[in-house]
Structures are given as C-alpha cells and as structure tokens.
Design a protein around this motif. Sequence first.
Motif, short mmCIF file in Angstrom:
data_model
loop_
_atom_site.label_atom_id
_atom_site.label_comp_id
_atom_site.label_asym_id
_atom_site.label_seq_id
_atom_site.Cartn_x
_atom_site.Cartn_y
_atom_site.Cartn_z
N GLY A 142 26.53 48.47 64.57
CA GLY A 142 26.74 49.43 63.48
C GLY A 142 27.52 50.68 63.87
N ALA A 143 28.27 50.65 64.80
CA ALA A 143 29.43 51.76 65.44
C ALA A 143 29.67 52.50 63.89
N SER A 199 27.40 48.29 69.83
CA SER A 199 28.22 49.29 69.29
C SER A 199 29.64 49.75 70.34
N ASP A 210 14.56 46.44 63.56
CA ASP A 210 15.04 45.98 64.79
C ASP A 210 14.08 45.75 65.67
N TYR A 217 22.44 55.55 73.98
CA TYR A 217 23.76 55.35 73.57
C TYR A 217 24.08 55.22 72.55
C1 PHB Z 1 24.47 48.51 68.13
O1 PHB Z 1 24.71 48.45 69.54
O2 PHB Z 1 25.04 48.99 67.02
C2 PHB Z 1 23.23 47.79 67.90
C3 PHB Z 1 22.35 46.96 69.07
C4 PHB Z 1 21.25 46.36 68.58
C5 PHB Z 1 20.72 46.58 67.31
C6 PHB Z 1 21.45 47.04 66.42
C7 PHB Z 1 22.41 47.95 66.52
O3 PHB Z 1 19.42 45.79 67.28
#
Ligand code: PHB
Length: 396
Positions: free
Chosen positions: A129-130, A106, A259, A176
Amino acid sequence: MKKLLLIGMFVIFLYPLVIVSQGIAAAAEPIKIGYLAPYVGVYAKNGKDLTDGFKLYLDEIGYKVAGREIVLITEDDEMKPEVGTTKARKLVEKDRVHMLAGIIHSGVAYAIKDYVNNNKMPLILTNAGAAKLTAQDKSPYIFRVSFVNGQQDLAGGWYAYAKLGIRKVLMMFPDYSAGHEKADGFKRGFKAMGGEIVAEIFPPLGTTDYGPYLAKVVDYAGKVDRVWMFFSGSDAVRSIVQYSEYGLKDKIKLFVIGDTVDETFISSQKDAALGVESYLHYTPTLDTPENKRFVKAYTDKYRNEPGQFSEQAYIGAKAIVKALEAIKGKVEDRDAFMKALRDVKFEAPQGPFRFDNNQNVVQNVYIRRVEKKGEKYVNTVFDMVPDVDQFWTPKK
Ligand code: PHB
C-alpha cells in the motif's frame, strides 16, 4: 544468369514470406508476467495467498489471452527491499517479462520504484500500500488494485467516531512505512470528527513477544474506548492471541484494520479473534453472485477460503487480462497497454472494480465482526462505507 534469376525470385517471392512468418512467430510469443511475493518471513502466508489468487484467474482463462500464451514467473522477494530490487532486475533483464506484479511489503515497492520508472516497466501492485506511489510519487507505470495504506483507514476512523461512538483510541502497529501510513489514515479520519489519539505503540515488524508492549496497554484500561491495531502475517496471529492471553480482550475492546483478522489468519487466532470488529475492502462472506463463484472456485482448488490477499491478486490478474484483451494481446505497445489498464472496469468479488485518476483502486469498505459459525471463524459484515478512494473525506 540462372543464379541471378534464382536470387531475384527469392527476393520477390520468398523473402516477404520469411518476414511475415517471423512476424507471426513474434506475435505468438508468450506474454510474460514477473511476479514478486515473499515466501519466507512474517508475510510468507500473505505471499502464498497472493500467488494462489493470481494463479486462480490465469487458470480460469487457461493461461491464454488473444491467442497468446501467458507465462507467469514468480520470484521470492523475501520482503527485503534489496532482494526485491535484484529479483525485479532478473525478471526484466534476464526473463524479459512484459510487466511486473505482486508485492506484499511496502518497503519492496518503494525500493523498486526508480528501477520501474527508468525502464518504463508496468508494475501492478496487488498488495503493497506504499502511499506515495499513487500520490506525490505517482508514475504512469505504477498501478495498484489493492489499497493505499491509509485509504480504508480514513473511512475506518470516521466510522469509529460517527457510528460506533468511539472517542479515545490507543494505536498499535508495526514500526515501518505501512504501519505508520495506515495509522495516519485512521488518525485523519478519526481526528477530523473530534476523536482523540491517546497513545501510539509501535513494536518492530516481526515481534514475537508482544508482552512488554501489552504491559503498557494495560495502563490504559478505563482511559481509552478502543485499541486500534494493524498487524499482518504472523504478527497478526501473535498480536491477537497475546492480546487475549494478557486478559486485555475484556478490558479494552479492539477496533482494527481487517488485515489483522483476515481469513488468512483467523483460523490460527481462533477464539482470541472472536468479537473483534474491523473494517476492510473484502471478506469471503459477501453475499454476491461473483463473490460466491470466486469463493467456491478458490476453495475447490486450494481447500481453504480466500482472504484479502487472494482476492486482491485475483482481481489484479483479471485487470491485466482485460487490458490485454482490449489491445488484442499486443503487450509490446506499452502505452496502449497502460491506457487500456486505466480504463478497466468489472464486477469483482469485493464489488465494482475501477481505478481513480492516480491508477489506484476505488473500493467499498466493509465493517465486520468475527463470529463462529459451526467450527469456522468468519468476518460477518454489519455495515459498509461505499466508494472509498485514497483521498476520501469524512462525512460529518
Ligand atoms: C504493506 O507493507 O504495505 C502491507 C503489508 C501487509 C498488509 C498490508 C500492507 O497486510
């Protein structure tokens, strides 16, 4: 006189031909897609899957749409905002791409937002997904085929309370934007039903030793019903394995965003992941013709099963190509391209695909449990929350 006549004949008969042939040459120029993903760091594996899934769809159509060749130019954003910005500039200004796509982290998506808007450059996010980018900071140029951080979690939080009888939760996630946004979504869904968040622990992204954090979790045994987690990439493997090594698996059951136990990681987590319950918009065990076809094509090509990142990228490529087909390949007309993209609908491996009014995907959220089938670890679906968008509200 003869010379003048020759010039006149050139102007009347040949010059128009030159113009037309230049036009044909322009139309036949390739459509260029600039693709950003991390190939190093915590999300290196996610980045590889994100690229493989995208390429699989382009392979299936022979890298051609409406008579034009598609050229994919990939760049490593190293999951660093400043590197992502430099690479985005390079793709747009040097390679002259017609659109940008990809991105796992993000922070990279947030970092290139202004650049994309100022340059009117379509950006199709296949993971990051920001949350603000399709809500308060939405832009006509930004599309997302994956999820908003917090989107699936609204449904997950509701499901935890309403269907699994969970009342008290401890949360663990990387410190984060994505970690906080996902945790917020779960909290909203869970607390709206009356659930209580007892504690939150957020180690830095890329933590290698979760020991000091898990030592705190031990104190909550008997005081919470579940630990909720979001970790991804190598963090997902380490957190799940160390949770089990700490003997916590039998003390406090896990309920996580999928995830954390995605197919990309369960083959490394092995028995540590067994029994973990989760929610996610995709799993390769879905029993639909389109998913079976996709899983076979992916497995034949790459020799491993697709997880969420591969599938998200596959549908991202498909959405782009469907929009290009609708405008007969005339990608230079950006407004027409974006309008066509907004209207794209098709049956994806994860289920029906469409965008909401903010250019973010609407999706089913599947409730799953990790099981072992023969030598393989799989996420078996045991329930589903249909049609979840980024503003989904809990059903009381
Ligand atoms: C994100 O940084 O938006 C992000 C990264 C890894 C994921 C899901 C979202 O599995």
